[in-house]
Design an enzyme around this catalytic site. Structure first.
Site, PDB file in Angstrom:
ATOM      1  N   THR A  44       2.322  -2.009   9.290  1.00  0.00           N
ATOM      2  CA  THR A  44       3.704  -1.394   9.593  1.00  0.00           C
ATOM      3  C   THR A  44       4.551  -1.194  10.982  1.00  0.00           C
ATOM      4  O   THR A  44       3.935  -1.328  11.850  1.00  0.00           O
ATOM      5  CB  THR A  44       4.196  -0.453   9.182  1.00  0.00           C
ATOM      6  OG1 THR A  44       3.599   0.255   7.570  1.00  0.00           O
ATOM      7  CG2 THR A  44       5.499   0.081   8.598  1.00  0.00           C
TER       8      THR A  44
ATOM      9  N   ARG B 116       3.750  -3.831  -5.770  1.00  0.00           N
ATOM     10  CA  ARG B 116       3.332  -2.100  -5.372  1.00  0.00           C
ATOM     11  C   ARG B 116       4.554  -1.748  -4.571  1.00  0.00           C
ATOM     12  O   ARG B 116       4.513  -3.113  -3.662  1.00  0.00           O
ATOM     13  CB  ARG B 116       2.049  -2.269  -4.859  1.00  0.00           C
ATOM     14  CG  ARG B 116       1.797  -1.137  -4.440  1.00  0.00           C
ATOM     15  CD  ARG B 116       1.386  -1.254  -2.398  1.00  0.00           C
ATOM     16  NE  ARG B 116       0.882   0.147  -1.941  1.00  0.00           N
ATOM     17  CZ  ARG B 116       1.317   0.040  -0.685  1.00  0.00           C
ATOM     18  NH1 ARG B 116       1.400  -0.805   0.160  1.00  0.00           N
ATOM     19  NH2 ARG B 116       0.821   1.124   0.715  1.00  0.00           N
ATOM     20  N   VAL B 117       5.032  -0.773  -3.639  1.00  0.00           N
ATOM     21  CA  VAL B 117       5.908  -0.568  -3.059  1.00  0.00           C
ATOM     22  C   VAL B 117       5.137   0.586  -2.439  1.00  0.00           C
ATOM     23  O   VAL B 117       4.838   1.305  -3.071  1.00  0.00           O
ATOM     24  CB  VAL B 117       7.069  -0.093  -3.302  1.00  0.00           C
ATOM     25  CG1 VAL B 117       8.062   0.524  -2.622  1.00  0.00           C
ATOM     26  CG2 VAL B 117       7.820  -1.101  -3.404  1.00  0.00           C
ATOM     27  N   GLY B 118       4.738   0.666  -0.900  1.00  0.00           N
ATOM     28  CA  GLY B 118       4.630   1.886  -0.225  1.00  0.00           C
ATOM     29  C   GLY B 118       5.504   2.533   0.007  1.00  0.00           C
ATOM     30  O   GLY B 118       6.937   2.342  -0.026  1.00  0.00           O
ATOM     31  N   ASP B 119       5.137   3.863   1.314  1.00  0.00           N
ATOM     32  CA  ASP B 119       5.996   4.385   2.010  1.00  0.00           C
ATOM     33  C   ASP B 119       7.385   3.836   2.675  1.00  0.00           C
ATOM     34  O   ASP B 119       8.434   4.368   2.746  1.00  0.00           O
ATOM     35  CB  ASP B 119       5.316   5.753   2.977  1.00  0.00           C
ATOM     36  CG  ASP B 119       4.904   5.613   4.214  1.00  0.00           C
ATOM     37  OD1 ASP B 119       4.161   4.129   3.483  1.00  0.00           O
ATOM     38  OD2 ASP B 119       4.719   5.636   5.112  1.00  0.00           O
TER      39      ASP B 119
ATOM     40  N   THR C 245       3.173   5.203   9.689  1.00  0.00           N
ATOM     41  CA  THR C 245       2.414   3.783   9.209  1.00  0.00           C
ATOM     42  C   THR C 245       1.597   4.166   9.129  1.00  0.00           C
ATOM     43  O   THR C 245       0.254   5.369   9.241  1.00  0.00           O
ATOM     44  CB  THR C 245       1.735   3.311  10.298  1.00  0.00           C
ATOM     45  OG1 THR C 245       1.077   2.096   9.915  1.00  0.00           O
ATOM     46  CG2 THR C 245       1.860   3.833  11.882  1.00  0.00           C
ATOM     47  N   GLY C 246       0.640   3.260   7.659  1.00  0.00           N
ATOM     48  CA  GLY C 246      -0.332   4.116   6.864  1.00  0.00           C
ATOM     49  C   GLY C 246      -0.942   3.852   5.544  1.00  0.00           C
ATOM     50  O   GLY C 246       0.376   3.095   4.860  1.00  0.00           O
TER      51      GLY C 246
ATOM     52  N   GLY D 182      -0.054   4.011   2.513  1.00  0.00           N
ATOM     53  CA  GLY D 182       1.397   4.441   2.328  1.00  0.00           C
ATOM     54  C   GLY D 182       1.511   5.292   1.110  1.00  0.00           C
ATOM     55  O   GLY D 182       2.345   6.289   0.189  1.00  0.00           O
TER      56      GLY D 182
END
Lengths: 330, 330
Positions: free
Chosen positions: B194, B222-225, B245-246, B248
């Site tokens: 990220t 899929r959606v992360g943070d 970052t990581g 999510g």
């Protein structure tokens, strides 16, 4: 656990949206219809908890029932987008594990909250959107319906009114299924319709769920706070469970649900003070409208809204069931 | 303002992802390439702030530059989904006004962070997803590219490796544009890539931005943070600005960015303690991996990560520029 550890308390609160909900805005028939619907849902969810069921099951059952009721802006009863579609969003969170699930931009899923739960439990992810989320639903046997299932005459009329005011083109009217819908009973709560539930179960665990059709005439794949963990929904056993309804954009900007939970985590305040600090102060100062329901680990329930009213109800193992619409309803 | 009120300090921090970033994991050429790229970006963003520019412009410029660099998992350089596509997410937030913008599931926008800013400033909404977000982009003159623009050989090889391990089918390889890409320079940071930036400007305002291609082989929309305000990005002048970052999913479940900001708001802790409390304690306890960068209203910068390393850099009006990859880099 109920047997060995004896009586443990449970609590449940639900909301069906906030907005222009005042005695003068509803007919007597509308008021009766909303009170009856809220009563049915709180009874259904309360029965799950009274039988020793999980908070997660109770909030899913309550939200799922509201998704099926055209009186509320979620599932069947959802408002239309500017393109004349119904695009549904939902989320759920388990306070015990901090597991969460969320979905946005659905057009074919009867119970978005149940898909959110499947995402939480079986996808390895937290959030799935659009057509991808619906492909996941198919792998899980989640109930799918034709988009026309979500058509209701009353919401279509709200869309026409909105688009006419904006001077935007009115899309072709879809053909909906024949139902026994009684459109005159549906009250137009403005742009703040959403449904949600928060619960504490007899095992001491919290859960929250939220579901919505979004805002009438929304465009460009707009997503509000309802499917955003931390904005429209949050649950943590050590803090509280929260579900929101209102101007989604303001709720996102303030991370309303998580902010209330953070205040509880730091034990600087009571639940009522925490919800009021965020809704009556921060949200109001920013110019946003809406409300929240919340439950604390000790079973205490609080709600707060800065609109004229909020469809809401509460029940618990040791108190009377309360149904409210207007501010004067207590 | 600079003239009349005299010298005011500014600060900027950037990250390019956390993960398996250790001396033994990178070649000497890779290490040099990442240090050079981070140095160029921090200089670019720092120049905006040194000239009296806005925090919002600085974080957009920094993230935008990283979106154009194939070394990082955002924009060009984004990883592939299981279907062999690049689906991009981004967010931005203005600490001065608490305005925010976010986009998810883009396939044709060169600079997702700039579309997030347009959403914030000109859509009346906070979050737009998928094809709808791209339709909005067209109304705003945001730069659009062919999906093949995002093709990079190295990320395609990572996808093939991932799908083979999973036993999933490998989609047909798209034809990407001819570029001067040097694939051997790209380090595979695992699933935690990220980019992001946080800034304090000389007027005392904060901003944060985050952008990503998500995770290799992601499915089902899929959606992360990264595009979730409060999870992967948050900024409030009274608290701090944060970019994450990581993993999510863990960052969403903890609302990492908002939780750090909430701790700062309540003034119970220093910035370094706030980021460590959430990353080293809460995130680690839940089993999540990743890192954050943050800046406080007084210009103090803090970062924290529980991975082997994090691509990062910082600069300010009154300190040396620092570039780091490994834990040993300080």
């Amino acid at each position: 656990m109920l047997e060995t550890r004896g009586y443990r308390k449970w609590s449940l609160a639900i909301h069906g949206g906030a907005g222009v909900i005042a005695r003068k805005a509803l007919t007597i028939d509308q008021e009766a219809a909303y009170r009856a619907a809220l009563g049915k849902v709180i009874e259904l969810g309360g029965a799950v908890l009274a039988a020793g069921g999980q908070a997660l099951d109770a909030v899913e059952a309550a939200v799922s029932a509201m998704e099926d009721d055209p009186l509320f802006n979620a599932g069947r009863g959802a408002v239309f987008t500017a393109e004349g579609r119904n695009e549904l969003d939902a989320s759920i969170m388990d306070g015990k594990t901090l597991m969460a699930g969320a979905v946005a931009g659905l057009t074919r899923i009867r119970h978005p909250v149940s898909l959110a739960r499947a995402v939480m439990e079986r996808s390895g992810h937290v959030m799935l959107i659009g057509e991808g989320a619906e492909r996941f639903a198919r792998t899980q046997g989640i109930e799918e319906v034709e988009p026309s299932f979500f058509f209701t005459e009353r919401r279509w009329r709200s869309l026409e009114k909105y688009l006419t005011k904006k001077g935007w083109p009115i899309p072709q009217k879809p053909v909906g299924p024949k139902t026994n819908e009684r459109p005159y009973l549906v009250h137009d709560e403005g742009k703040l319709g959403t449904v949600g539930a928060v619960a504490l179960d007899a095992q001491g665990h919290l859960a929250a769920a939220t579901s919505t059709g979004g805002t009438t005439g929304k465009r460009f794949g707009r997503v509000g706070d309802s499917p955003l963990i931390g904005a429209g929904c949050y649950a943590a056993d050590g803090a509280c469970a929260v579900s929101c309804t209102g101007d989604g954009e303001y709720f996102i900007r303030l991370s309303v649900a998580r902010t209330i939970a953070a205040r509880m985590e730091m034990r600087v305040t009571s639940l009522k003070n925490a919800v009021d600090a965020v809704v009556q102060h921060a949200l109001t100062a920013l110019g946003g409208e809406g409300g929240v329901i919340a439950v604390a680990p000790d079973g205490q329930i609080a709600w707060s809204y800065n609109t004229e009213g909020m469809y809401r109800a509460r029940a618990s193992s040791d108190g009377p069931t309360v149904i409210g619409l207007y501010a004067s309803d207590s």
